[in-house]
Design a protein around this motif. Sequence first.
Motif, PDB file in Angstrom:
ATOM      1  N   CYS A  79     -14.345   7.335  -0.771  1.00  0.00           N
ATOM      2  CA  CYS A  79     -13.990   6.455  -0.645  1.00  0.00           C
ATOM      3  C   CYS A  79     -13.913   5.396   0.558  1.00  0.00           C
ATOM      4  CB  CYS A  79     -12.971   6.876   0.537  1.00  0.00           C
ATOM      5  SG  CYS A  79     -11.873   8.728  -0.848  1.00  0.00           S
ATOM      6  N   VAL A  80     -13.013   4.395   0.757  1.00  0.00           N
ATOM      7  CA  VAL A  80     -13.314   3.232   2.225  1.00  0.00           C
ATOM      8  C   VAL A  80     -12.486   3.013   2.765  1.00  0.00           C
ATOM      9  CG1 VAL A  80     -13.744   0.579   2.075  1.00  0.00           C
ATOM     10  CG2 VAL A  80     -15.158   1.792   0.353  1.00  0.00           C
ATOM     11  N   TRP A  81     -12.382   3.106   3.553  1.00  0.00           N
ATOM     12  CA  TRP A  81     -10.818   2.993   4.580  1.00  0.00           C
ATOM     13  C   TRP A  81     -10.751   1.936   5.666  1.00  0.00           C
ATOM     14  CZ3 TRP A  81     -13.535   7.380   4.207  1.00  0.00           C
ATOM     15  CH2 TRP A  81     -12.637   8.929   4.192  1.00  0.00           C
ATOM     16  N   LYS A  82      -9.951   1.279   5.312  1.00  0.00           N
ATOM     17  CA  LYS A  82      -9.916  -0.341   6.610  1.00  0.00           C
ATOM     18  C   LYS A  82      -9.091  -0.104   7.607  1.00  0.00           C
ATOM     19  CE  LYS A  82      -7.769  -4.848   5.193  1.00  0.00           C
ATOM     20  NZ  LYS A  82      -7.011  -5.673   3.675  1.00  0.00           N
ATOM     21  N   SER A  83      -9.656  -0.997   8.689  1.00  0.00           N
ATOM     22  CA  SER A  83      -8.948  -0.943   9.916  1.00  0.00           C
ATOM     23  C   SER A  83      -8.883  -2.038  10.559  1.00  0.00           C
ATOM     24  CB  SER A  83      -9.243   0.186  11.222  1.00  0.00           C
ATOM     25  OG  SER A  83      -8.851   0.292  12.108  1.00  0.00           O
ATOM     26  N   ALA A  84      -7.796  -2.583  11.716  1.00  0.00           N
ATOM     27  CA  ALA A  84      -7.996  -3.643  12.199  1.00  0.00           C
ATOM     28  C   ALA A  84      -8.816  -3.377  13.357  1.00  0.00           C
ATOM     29  CB  ALA A  84      -6.997  -4.392  12.801  1.00  0.00           C
ATOM     30  N   THR A  85      -9.099  -2.064  14.187  1.00  0.00           N
ATOM     31  CA  THR A  85      -9.725  -2.251  14.951  1.00  0.00           C
ATOM     32  C   THR A  85     -11.142  -0.930  14.440  1.00  0.00           C
ATOM     33  OG1 THR A  85      -8.488  -0.451  16.037  1.00  0.00           O
ATOM     34  CG2 THR A  85      -7.549  -2.721  16.412  1.00  0.00           C
ATOM     35  N   LEU A  86     -11.588  -0.812  15.193  1.00  0.00           N
ATOM     36  CA  LEU A  86     -12.989   0.636  15.079  1.00  0.00           C
ATOM     37  C   LEU A  86     -12.300   1.762  15.794  1.00  0.00           C
ATOM     38  CD1 LEU A  86     -16.036  -1.245  16.952  1.00  0.00           C
ATOM     39  CD2 LEU A  86     -15.545  -0.169  14.618  1.00  0.00           C
ATOM     40  N   THR A  87     -11.310   1.178  16.594  1.00  0.00           N
ATOM     41  CA  THR A  87     -10.712   3.209  17.069  1.00  0.00           C
ATOM     42  C   THR A  87      -9.636   3.545  16.563  1.00  0.00           C
ATOM     43  OG1 THR A  87      -8.867   1.800  18.219  1.00  0.00           O
ATOM     44  CG2 THR A  87     -11.224   2.233  19.486  1.00  0.00           C
ATOM     45  N   GLY A  88      -9.175   2.540  14.816  1.00  0.00           N
ATOM     46  CA  GLY A  88      -7.533   3.022  14.054  1.00  0.00           C
ATOM     47  C   GLY A  88      -8.406   3.404  12.800  1.00  0.00           C
ATOM     48  N   PHE A  89      -9.392   3.774  12.795  1.00  0.00           N
ATOM     49  CA  PHE A  89      -9.797   4.985  11.392  1.00  0.00           C
ATOM     50  C   PHE A  89      -8.707   5.640  11.165  1.00  0.00           C
ATOM     51  CE2 PHE A  89     -13.782   1.212  11.415  1.00  0.00           C
ATOM     52  CZ  PHE A  89     -13.101   1.180   9.916  1.00  0.00           C
ATOM     53  N   GLY A  90      -8.441   6.309  12.390  1.00  0.00           N
ATOM     54  CA  GLY A  90      -7.746   7.785  12.253  1.00  0.00           C
ATOM     55  C   GLY A  90      -6.278   8.234  11.337  1.00  0.00           C
ATOM     56  N   SER A  91      -5.963   6.405  11.051  1.00  0.00           N
ATOM     57  CA  SER A  91      -5.100   6.155  10.436  1.00  0.00           C
ATOM     58  C   SER A  91      -4.931   5.137   9.518  1.00  0.00           C
ATOM     59  CB  SER A  91      -3.817   6.127  11.821  1.00  0.00           C
ATOM     60  OG  SER A  91      -3.664   5.003  12.482  1.00  0.00           O
ATOM     61  N   ALA A  92      -5.695   4.188   9.945  1.00  0.00           N
ATOM     62  CA  ALA A  92      -7.090   3.534   8.557  1.00  0.00           C
ATOM     63  C   ALA A  92      -6.000   3.496   7.272  1.00  0.00           C
ATOM     64  CB  ALA A  92      -7.570   3.232   8.336  1.00  0.00           C
ATOM     65  N   GLU A  93      -6.234   2.659   5.779  1.00  0.00           N
ATOM     66  CA  GLU A  93      -5.743   2.570   4.822  1.00  0.00           C
ATOM     67  C   GLU A  93      -6.536   3.113   4.509  1.00  0.00           C
ATOM     68  OE1 GLU A  93      -4.194  -0.962   3.200  1.00  0.00           O
ATOM     69  OE2 GLU A  93      -4.437  -1.822   5.428  1.00  0.00           O
ATOM     70  N   LYS A  94      -6.296   4.184   3.507  1.00  0.00           N
ATOM     71  CA  LYS A  94      -8.039   5.669   2.946  1.00  0.00           C
ATOM     72  C   LYS A  94      -7.659   4.916   1.372  1.00  0.00           C
ATOM     73  CE  LYS A  94      -7.516   9.209   0.964  1.00  0.00           C
ATOM     74  NZ  LYS A  94      -7.874   9.558   0.467  1.00  0.00           N
ATOM     75  N   HIS A  95      -8.853   4.354   0.483  1.00  0.00           N
ATOM     76  CA  HIS A  95      -8.608   3.408  -1.007  1.00  0.00           C
ATOM     77  C   HIS A  95      -9.639   4.712  -1.635  1.00  0.00           C
ATOM     78  CE1 HIS A  95      -6.859   0.147  -0.198  1.00  0.00           C
ATOM     79  NE2 HIS A  95      -6.707   0.450   1.553  1.00  0.00           N
ATOM     80  N   ASP A  96      -9.452   4.970  -2.730  1.00  0.00           N
ATOM     81  CA  ASP A  96     -10.407   6.000  -3.308  1.00  0.00           C
ATOM     82  C   ASP A  96     -11.192   4.281  -4.244  1.00  0.00           C
ATOM     83  OD1 ASP A  96      -9.351   7.950  -2.680  1.00  0.00           O
ATOM     84  OD2 ASP A  96      -8.767   8.751  -4.281  1.00  0.00           O
ATOM     85  N   VAL A  97     -12.704   4.532  -4.202  1.00  0.00           N
ATOM     86  CA  VAL A  97     -13.103   3.616  -4.427  1.00  0.00           C
ATOM     87  C   VAL A  97     -13.996   3.017  -5.925  1.00  0.00           C
ATOM     88  CG1 VAL A  97     -12.556   1.694  -3.184  1.00  0.00           C
ATOM     89  CG2 VAL A  97     -15.277   3.251  -3.334  1.00  0.00           C
ATOM     90  N   TRP A  98     -14.458   4.833  -5.878  1.00  0.00           N
ATOM     91  CA  TRP A  98     -15.306   5.093  -7.407  1.00  0.00           C
ATOM     92  C   TRP A  98     -15.094   6.731  -7.123  1.00  0.00           C
ATOM     93  CZ3 TRP A  98     -20.108   7.864  -6.629  1.00  0.00           C
ATOM     94  CH2 TRP A  98     -21.070   8.020  -8.039  1.00  0.00           C
ATOM     95  N   GLN A  99     -15.022   7.135  -8.666  1.00  0.00           N
ATOM     96  CA  GLN A  99     -15.019   8.711  -8.359  1.00  0.00           C
ATOM     97  C   GLN A  99     -16.818   9.433  -9.072  1.00  0.00           C
ATOM     98  OE1 GLN A  99     -11.976   9.151 -11.916  1.00  0.00           O
ATOM     99  NE2 GLN A  99     -12.211  12.219 -11.251  1.00  0.00           N
ATOM    100  N   ILE A 100     -16.488   9.393  -8.337  1.00  0.00           N
ATOM    101  CA  ILE A 100     -18.106  10.612  -8.641  1.00  0.00           C
ATOM    102  C   ILE A 100     -17.538  11.444 -10.427  1.00  0.00           C
ATOM    103  CG2 ILE A 100     -19.347  11.970  -7.732  1.00  0.00           C
ATOM    104  CD1 ILE A 100     -18.020  11.563  -5.194  1.00  0.00           C
ATOM    105  N   PRO A 101     -19.369  11.272 -11.263  1.00  0.00           N
ATOM    106  CA  PRO A 101     -18.991  11.125 -12.261  1.00  0.00           C
ATOM    107  C   PRO A 101     -19.315  12.748 -12.851  1.00  0.00           C
ATOM    108  CG  PRO A 101     -21.118  10.193 -11.947  1.00  0.00           C
ATOM    109  CD  PRO A 101     -19.893  10.328 -10.534  1.00  0.00           C
ATOM    110  N   SER A 102     -19.113  13.497 -13.504  1.00  0.00           N
ATOM    111  CA  SER A 102     -19.485  15.072 -13.661  1.00  0.00           C
ATOM    112  C   SER A 102     -21.025  14.891 -14.946  1.00  0.00           C
ATOM    113  CB  SER A 102     -18.382  15.686 -13.826  1.00  0.00           C
ATOM    114  OG  SER A 102     -18.596  15.372 -14.899  1.00  0.00           O
TER     115      SER A 102
END
Length: 115
Positions: free
Chosen positions: A21-44
Motif C-alpha cells: 500500500c501507499v498512504w497519502k497525507s497532507a502532513t507528516l502527522t496525518g498518516f494515522g488518518s491518511a488515504e490508503k491505496h492498494d497499489v500492488w497485489q503480492i503474487p502467490s
Amino acid sequence: MRWNGYYYLTSTDGCDSGWLCVWKSATLTGFGSAEKHDVWQIPSGAPNSAEVWAPEIHQLGGTFYIYYTAGAGAAHRIYVLQADGSDPTGGYHEANTGAAHGQLTEPSGQWAIDP
C-alpha cells in the motif's frame, strides 16, 4: 517521500491482506488518518511472494518506484516495482530490471533485507 505538496508512505503493515500500500497525507502527522491505496497485489507462488519487507517509495527521473525485499529465509532479494502512471498512489507493476519479477541483481548474489 514528499511530492506535489503531499507526503507518501509505503508499507505492507496495515494493508489489505496480500497487498502493498501507499498512504497519502497532507502532513507528516496525518498518516494515522491518511488515504490508503492498494497499489500492488503480492503474487502467490513467485520468488517475490514471501516475506515482503521494507518497501520504500522513490521518484527517479519523473517515475515512481517502490523497492522492497522478498523471499523465503536466506532467499531474500531486492525487487523493484514501477508506477503504471504519474501518480504515486496509482497501480504498480514489476519493473523491467532484466531479471525475473523486477529483481535487482548484483554479482555476489547476497541475501538482502532492506533496500
